[in-house]
Every structure is written in structure tokens, then in C-alpha cells.
Design a protein around this motif. Structure first.
Motif, PDB file in Angstrom:
ATOM      1  N   MET A  97       0.866  -1.175   0.000  1.00  0.00           N
ATOM      2  CA  MET A  97       0.000   0.000   0.000  1.00  0.00           C
ATOM      3  C   MET A  97       0.904   1.226   0.000  1.00  0.00           C
ATOM      4  O   MET A  97       2.016   1.176   0.537  1.00  0.00           O
ATOM      5  CB  MET A  97      -0.880  -0.027   1.260  1.00  0.00           C
ATOM      6  CG  MET A  97      -1.820   1.135   1.386  1.00  0.00           C
ATOM      7  SD  MET A  97      -2.834   1.000   2.883  1.00  0.00           S
ATOM      8  CE  MET A  97      -4.105  -0.086   2.278  1.00  0.00           C
ATOM      9  N   LYS A 126      -9.794   4.259  -1.988  1.00  0.00           N
ATOM     10  CA  LYS A 126      -8.369   4.356  -1.685  1.00  0.00           C
ATOM     11  C   LYS A 126      -8.113   3.925  -0.240  1.00  0.00           C
ATOM     12  O   LYS A 126      -9.006   3.975   0.588  1.00  0.00           O
ATOM     13  CB  LYS A 126      -7.880   5.816  -1.824  1.00  0.00           C
ATOM     14  CG  LYS A 126      -8.068   6.421  -3.169  1.00  0.00           C
ATOM     15  CD  LYS A 126      -7.791   7.907  -3.164  1.00  0.00           C
ATOM     16  CE  LYS A 126      -6.326   8.198  -3.213  1.00  0.00           C
ATOM     17  NZ  LYS A 126      -6.041   9.610  -3.523  1.00  0.00           N
ATOM     18  N   LEU A 128      -7.298   0.700  -7.276  1.00  0.00           N
ATOM     19  CA  LEU A 128      -5.992   0.171  -7.670  1.00  0.00           C
ATOM     20  C   LEU A 128      -5.521  -0.665  -6.494  1.00  0.00           C
ATOM     21  O   LEU A 128      -5.438  -0.156  -5.378  1.00  0.00           O
ATOM     22  CB  LEU A 128      -4.999   1.305  -7.959  1.00  0.00           C
ATOM     23  CG  LEU A 128      -5.356   2.201  -9.141  1.00  0.00           C
ATOM     24  CD1 LEU A 128      -4.405   3.393  -9.208  1.00  0.00           C
ATOM     25  CD2 LEU A 128      -5.316   1.431 -10.440  1.00  0.00           C
ATOM     26  N   THR A 129      -5.216  -1.935  -6.737  1.00  0.00           N
ATOM     27  CA  THR A 129      -4.981  -2.841  -5.620  1.00  0.00           C
ATOM     28  C   THR A 129      -4.031  -3.972  -5.962  1.00  0.00           C
ATOM     29  O   THR A 129      -3.856  -4.311  -7.131  1.00  0.00           O
ATOM     30  CB  THR A 129      -6.326  -3.439  -5.138  1.00  0.00           C
ATOM     31  OG1 THR A 129      -6.099  -4.271  -4.015  1.00  0.00           O
ATOM     32  CG2 THR A 129      -7.002  -4.238  -6.237  1.00  0.00           C
ATOM     33  N   TYR A 130      -3.454  -4.549  -4.921  1.00  0.00           N
ATOM     34  CA  TYR A 130      -2.687  -5.789  -5.048  1.00  0.00           C
ATOM     35  C   TYR A 130      -3.561  -6.985  -4.673  1.00  0.00           C
ATOM     36  O   TYR A 130      -3.101  -8.114  -4.680  1.00  0.00           O
ATOM     37  CB  TYR A 130      -1.457  -5.758  -4.134  1.00  0.00           C
ATOM     38  CG  TYR A 130      -0.425  -4.735  -4.536  1.00  0.00           C
ATOM     39  CD1 TYR A 130       0.315  -4.889  -5.706  1.00  0.00           C
ATOM     40  CD2 TYR A 130      -0.187  -3.617  -3.751  1.00  0.00           C
ATOM     41  CE1 TYR A 130       1.262  -3.940  -6.075  1.00  0.00           C
ATOM     42  CE2 TYR A 130       0.761  -2.673  -4.109  1.00  0.00           C
ATOM     43  CZ  TYR A 130       1.472  -2.840  -5.279  1.00  0.00           C
ATOM     44  OH  TYR A 130       2.409  -1.905  -5.637  1.00  0.00           O
ATOM     45  N   HIS A 176      -4.980   0.361 -16.843  1.00  0.00           N
ATOM     46  CA  HIS A 176      -4.704   1.657 -16.203  1.00  0.00           C
ATOM     47  C   HIS A 176      -5.029   2.813 -17.139  1.00  0.00           C
ATOM     48  O   HIS A 176      -5.469   3.877 -16.684  1.00  0.00           O
ATOM     49  CB  HIS A 176      -3.235   1.744 -15.784  1.00  0.00           C
ATOM     50  CG  HIS A 176      -2.912   0.906 -14.592  1.00  0.00           C
ATOM     51  ND1 HIS A 176      -1.638   0.491 -14.313  1.00  0.00           N
ATOM     52  CD2 HIS A 176      -3.680   0.379 -13.614  1.00  0.00           C
ATOM     53  CE1 HIS A 176      -1.638  -0.237 -13.220  1.00  0.00           C
ATOM     54  NE2 HIS A 176      -2.865  -0.318 -12.775  1.00  0.00           N
ATOM     55  N   CYS A 207       3.917   0.723 -12.074  1.00  0.00           N
ATOM     56  CA  CYS A 207       2.938   0.333 -11.068  1.00  0.00           C
ATOM     57  C   CYS A 207       2.504  -1.115 -11.297  1.00  0.00           C
ATOM     58  O   CYS A 207       2.172  -1.507 -12.408  1.00  0.00           O
ATOM     59  CB  CYS A 207       1.728   1.254 -11.140  1.00  0.00           C
ATOM     60  SG  CYS A 207       0.416   0.828  -9.989  1.00  0.00           S
ATOM     61  N   GLN A 208       2.507  -1.876 -10.223  1.00  0.00           N
ATOM     62  CA  GLN A 208       2.083  -3.274 -10.306  1.00  0.00           C
ATOM     63  C   GLN A 208       0.664  -3.485  -9.770  1.00  0.00           C
ATOM     64  O   GLN A 208       0.167  -4.605  -9.749  1.00  0.00           O
ATOM     65  CB  GLN A 208       3.070  -4.158  -9.527  1.00  0.00           C
ATOM     66  CG  GLN A 208       4.486  -4.100 -10.053  1.00  0.00           C
ATOM     67  CD  GLN A 208       4.585  -4.567 -11.498  1.00  0.00           C
ATOM     68  OE1 GLN A 208       4.090  -5.625 -11.845  1.00  0.00           O
ATOM     69  NE2 GLN A 208       5.217  -3.767 -12.344  1.00  0.00           N
ATOM     70  N   GLU A 209       0.026  -2.396  -9.339  1.00  0.00           N
ATOM     71  CA  GLU A 209      -1.337  -2.530  -8.831  1.00  0.00           C
ATOM     72  C   GLU A 209      -2.275  -2.862  -9.993  1.00  0.00           C
ATOM     73  O   GLU A 209      -2.067  -2.444 -11.117  1.00  0.00           O
ATOM     74  CB  GLU A 209      -1.786  -1.243  -8.148  1.00  0.00           C
ATOM     75  CG  GLU A 209      -1.107  -0.999  -6.821  1.00  0.00           C
ATOM     76  CD  GLU A 209      -1.621   0.233  -6.118  1.00  0.00           C
ATOM     77  OE1 GLU A 209      -1.974   0.110  -4.938  1.00  0.00           O
ATOM     78  OE2 GLU A 209      -1.682   1.307  -6.745  1.00  0.00           O
TER      79      GLU A 209
END
Length: 149
Positions: free
Chosen positions: A26, A67, A103-105, A120, A140-142
Motif C-alpha cells: 500500500m 483508496k 488500484l490494488t494488489y 490503467h 505500477c504493479q497494482e
């Protein structure tokens, strides 16, 4: 109990987010950013402590973002994250948003709530308003997900 955040909650919210940020799952949030955006936040208060938080941020005309969704490790699995997202979605409807993104893992969590994976590039306002200033941009990997309301 889920409720809107109060000024007195900010330091606990920051500490909760920092627990996840130090593990790079995060983005960290400064006290200044949290105070400026206090009205975006929902919290879970459990036995007098903040055990979870999430923010609904209006991004553009009919678009909002969830968020900073975080639930304390020892409180996960009790539905707090689910309830925080539902509170954000309900507020988004009241505000007039037609789409909500995250936007999340943890994409599977959001998929269970009806969010669908998107690119994205489908979020140009987010990318050029915030992402461009992020230390992870442009790598970004989210995962980006969207829910139509």
C-alpha cells in the motif's frame, strides 16, 4: 461500528496504513494528506480503536476511487473490509458517481464485490492527476478494477 472518520482518528489511520506500506502493499499517506482528505474516510471502530479504514475520493465527473483500504491484520476475515467498501459504494451513489475504481494488489477481494479488471489507461484522470507523482510510476504493479453503479 463503521462511521465517517473524525480528526481524532487520523494518527490511528496513518499507523494502520503504515503497517501495510512498510511491506510495500500500500502507498504510505502523510499526516498532511490524511488531514486534507479526512472527509473521504470511513473507519471501523472496534473496542475504541480504529481497526480499518477506506476512503472514497471523487476523481472526475462521474468517477470515484476507493483508496487506502486497510484492515488490521488481527481483525481480517470479520467482514470489515467488505463493509468499508459497501459504505464507500453507497456514498458514491449518493454523490452521483456512476463508476468506482480501485488500484490494488488484492484484485480477488474487489472482484467478489462486482469489480472488473480494466487497463490503467482507462483512468487518464487518475494517471495524470496522481499516479504521475508516485514513486512507482510508470512501473505500477497494482491492478486496476472498476465497478459500474
Amino acid at each position: 461500528m463503521i462511521r465517517k472518520a473524525k480528526i481524532k482518528d487520523i494518527k490511528q489511520i496513518q499507523a494502520l496504513i503504515a503497517c501495510f506500506a512498510k511491506h510495500d502493499v500500500m502507498l504510505p499517506r502523510s499526516l498532511n494528506e490524511l488531514y486534507e482528505n479526512i472527509r473521504d474516510f470511513w473507519v471501523v471502530e472496534d473496542q475504541g480503536k480504529i481497526s480499518g479504514c477506506a476512503a472514497l475520493h471523487i476523481s472526475w465527473d462521474d468517477l470515484a476511487e476507493i483508496k487506502s483500504l486497510a484492515v488490521a491484520k488481527n481483525k481480517q476475515g470479520k467482514g470489515f473490509g467488505h463493509d468499508l467498501v459497501l459504505a464507500c459504494l453507497a456514498e458514491a451513489k449518493v454523490m452521483g458517481a456512476k463508476k468506482v475504481f480501485a488500484l490494488t494488489y488484492q484484485p480477488n477481494f474487489f472482484k467478489k464485490l462486482g469489480f472488473k479488471k480494466i487497463k490503467h489507461e482507462a483512468l487518464p484522470h487518475k494517471i495524470w492527476a496522481e499516479c504521475i507523482n508516485c514513486c512507482k510510476f510508470p512501473n505500477c504493479q497494482e491492478i486496476a478494477l472498476l465497478k459500474l453503479l
